[in-house]
Design an enzyme around this catalytic site. Structure first.
Site, PDB file in Angstrom:
ATOM      1  N   PRO A  14      34.160  13.199  78.920  1.00  0.00           N
ATOM      2  CA  PRO A  14      35.179  13.413  77.940  1.00  0.00           C
ATOM      3  C   PRO A  14      35.464  14.740  78.572  1.00  0.00           C
ATOM      4  O   PRO A  14      34.443  15.739  79.116  1.00  0.00           O
ATOM      5  CB  PRO A  14      34.823  13.980  76.466  1.00  0.00           C
ATOM      6  CG  PRO A  14      33.736  13.988  76.236  1.00  0.00           C
ATOM      7  CD  PRO A  14      33.304  12.856  77.537  1.00  0.00           C
ATOM      8  N   GLN A  67      36.798  10.907  71.693  1.00  0.00           N
ATOM      9  CA  GLN A  67      35.802  12.142  71.174  1.00  0.00           C
ATOM     10  C   GLN A  67      36.788  12.990  70.099  1.00  0.00           C
ATOM     11  O   GLN A  67      37.812  13.091  70.796  1.00  0.00           O
ATOM     12  CB  GLN A  67      34.805  12.766  72.304  1.00  0.00           C
ATOM     13  CG  GLN A  67      34.747  13.874  72.434  1.00  0.00           C
ATOM     14  CD  GLN A  67      33.975  14.841  72.949  1.00  0.00           C
ATOM     15  OE1 GLN A  67      34.513  15.945  73.774  1.00  0.00           O
ATOM     16  NE2 GLN A  67      32.368  14.814  73.403  1.00  0.00           N
ATOM     17  N   CYS A  97      30.542  21.591  73.538  1.00  0.00           N
ATOM     18  CA  CYS A  97      31.216  22.233  73.584  1.00  0.00           C
ATOM     19  C   CYS A  97      31.568  23.606  73.172  1.00  0.00           C
ATOM     20  O   CYS A  97      31.088  24.126  72.522  1.00  0.00           O
ATOM     21  CB  CYS A  97      32.892  21.813  73.842  1.00  0.00           C
ATOM     22  SG  CYS A  97      34.110  23.115  74.788  1.00  0.00           S
ATOM     23  N   ASN A 208      23.241  14.106  80.438  1.00  0.00           N
ATOM     24  CA  ASN A 208      24.148  14.110  80.727  1.00  0.00           C
ATOM     25  C   ASN A 208      24.168  15.871  81.658  1.00  0.00           C
ATOM     26  O   ASN A 208      23.708  16.327  80.829  1.00  0.00           O
ATOM     27  CB  ASN A 208      25.218  14.725  80.007  1.00  0.00           C
ATOM     28  CG  ASN A 208      26.987  15.550  80.424  1.00  0.00           C
ATOM     29  OD1 ASN A 208      26.959  16.480  79.553  1.00  0.00           O
ATOM     30  ND2 ASN A 208      26.842  14.497  81.586  1.00  0.00           N
ATOM     31  N   ARG A 231      33.067  16.173  86.013  1.00  0.00           N
ATOM     32  CA  ARG A 231      33.600  16.489  87.794  1.00  0.00           C
ATOM     33  C   ARG A 231      33.148  16.431  88.580  1.00  0.00           C
ATOM     34  O   ARG A 231      33.895  16.118  89.172  1.00  0.00           O
ATOM     35  CB  ARG A 231      33.270  17.974  87.204  1.00  0.00           C
ATOM     36  CG  ARG A 231      33.695  19.182  86.431  1.00  0.00           C
ATOM     37  CD  ARG A 231      33.897  20.318  85.907  1.00  0.00           C
ATOM     38  NE  ARG A 231      34.755  20.414  84.922  1.00  0.00           N
ATOM     39  CZ  ARG A 231      34.635  20.464  83.261  1.00  0.00           C
ATOM     40  NH1 ARG A 231      33.341  19.400  83.181  1.00  0.00           N
ATOM     41  NH2 ARG A 231      35.508  20.465  82.687  1.00  0.00           N
TER      42      ARG A 231
END
Length: 333
Positions: A14, A67, A97, A208, A231
């Site tokens: 996400p 998410q 985040c 990740n 990305r």
């Protein structure tokens, strides 16, 4: 509805302002199996906002996960129920985040400091939906010891019946680093994630952070249940063409990039017919043809012409032809 072994094998992370429904539809033409995630949407927005705009999606995006951001168990449960009714395959809670705005709302990576609350949030969502509820987290934040912080969070989430963990294998520094810096400066620690999996072998865990290719992801995620790319998948979407044959043993949906673009045209045409702009979609396509002759001209056309209000498929065709017509030429663009 538990997660199957292959569900976490490969996913696209996400990413705010990037993984909207146009991006997900585009990525889907390269892979039938990749699990796609929405941008993070707050529980409050799901409950009170324009749901079709915020969490609407096309059926061909499956498998697709939403998410959520939030820290109020009751609100997250309400939002999760709404998302499940929309037809999502998974609810994922953002505990990774590090942005100031997210911290200000008391969600994202700062929740690593409140593992009991995260457990309550997961338990509340699990109580009202039958689809999997997962968590995406860091290995720790600020001065936390990653061994203790990640184990504590994971144990609480296991007790809350979490279906899987997706671990960004870096710390997040909530003070002193920007979100962009938090993606690069804190060192990667893949071994920390492997140790978590060894301790909790029955819990699906995907890796990740810092994965630059499918080959690198296979090496980094050895012993784990899968990889999540962010990305690099966005900026090099042709990488997704490798996913189905290499990770799932099935052919890619289309034989090459040109065929994938042709298959994607009906989606773009429908978007234009509904009043959308070409650039809404082509902004996600600028990374195609990297290193090929004509790729700079392809990007230039899309960057300058697709943004025009009346731009249509002819602009995209002309951009693609900048590459197609140079494939067999010896000179570079």
């Amino acid at each position: 509805m538990p997660l199957k072994a292959e569900d976490l094998r490969f996913s696209v992370a996400p990413m705010m302002d990037w993984t909207d429904r146009g991006c997900r539809a585009f990525h889907r033409v390269f892979s039938r199996h990749a699990r796609l995630y929405t941008e993070m949407v707050t529980a409050q927005a799901v409950i009170h906002g324009d749901r079709q705009r915020l969490i609407g999606f096309n059926a061909n995006e499956h498998p697709v996960a939403v998410q959520l951001g939030g820290s109020d168990p009751a609100l997250l449960a309400q939002a999760a129920r709404i998302c499940a009714d929309f037809g999502y395959d998974e609810i994922n809670l953002n505990v990774g985040c590090p942005s100031d705005r997210v911290q200000g709302g008391n969600f994202g990576a700062c929740l690593m400091q409140q593992p009991a609350l995260v457990g309550e949030c997961v338990a509340a969502m699990k109580a009202v939906v039958s689809i999997p509820v997962t968590v995406k987290c860091r290995i720790g934040v600020d001065d936390q010891d990653p061994e203790e912080a990640l184990d504590t969070l994971a144990d609480i989430l296991v007790a809350a019946n979490v279906d899987a963990l997706i671990v960004h294998a870096r710390k997040a520094w909530l003070k002193g680093l920007s979100p962009r810096e938090n993606r690069d400066i804190p060192p990667l620690d893949y071994n920390r994630v492997r140790r978590l999996k060894a301790r909790l072998p029955h819990i699906p865990i995907a890796l990740n952070g810092g994965i630059t290719s499918i080959t690198a992801g296979l090496e980094a995620s050895e012993g784990l249940d899968g990889m999540m790319l962010g990305r690099v998948a966005y900026h090099q979407p042709e990488l997704l063409h490798e996913v189905d044959p290499r990770l799932y043993g099935t052919p890619a949906p289309q034989p090459d990039t040109f065929a994938a673009l042709e298959a994607f045209e009906p989606y773009i045409a429908a978007h234009l017919e509904a009043g959308g702009r070409l650039s809404d979609i082509t902004r996600h396509m600028l990374g195609l043809f990297g290193g090929k002759r004509g790729s700079r001209l392809y990007r230039r056309r899309l960057a300058t012409e697709a943004v025009q209000r009346d731009a249509g498929l002819d602009v995209l065709h002309a951009a693609i032809d900048e590459v197609r017509t140079r494939l067999d030429r010896p000179e570079a663009a």
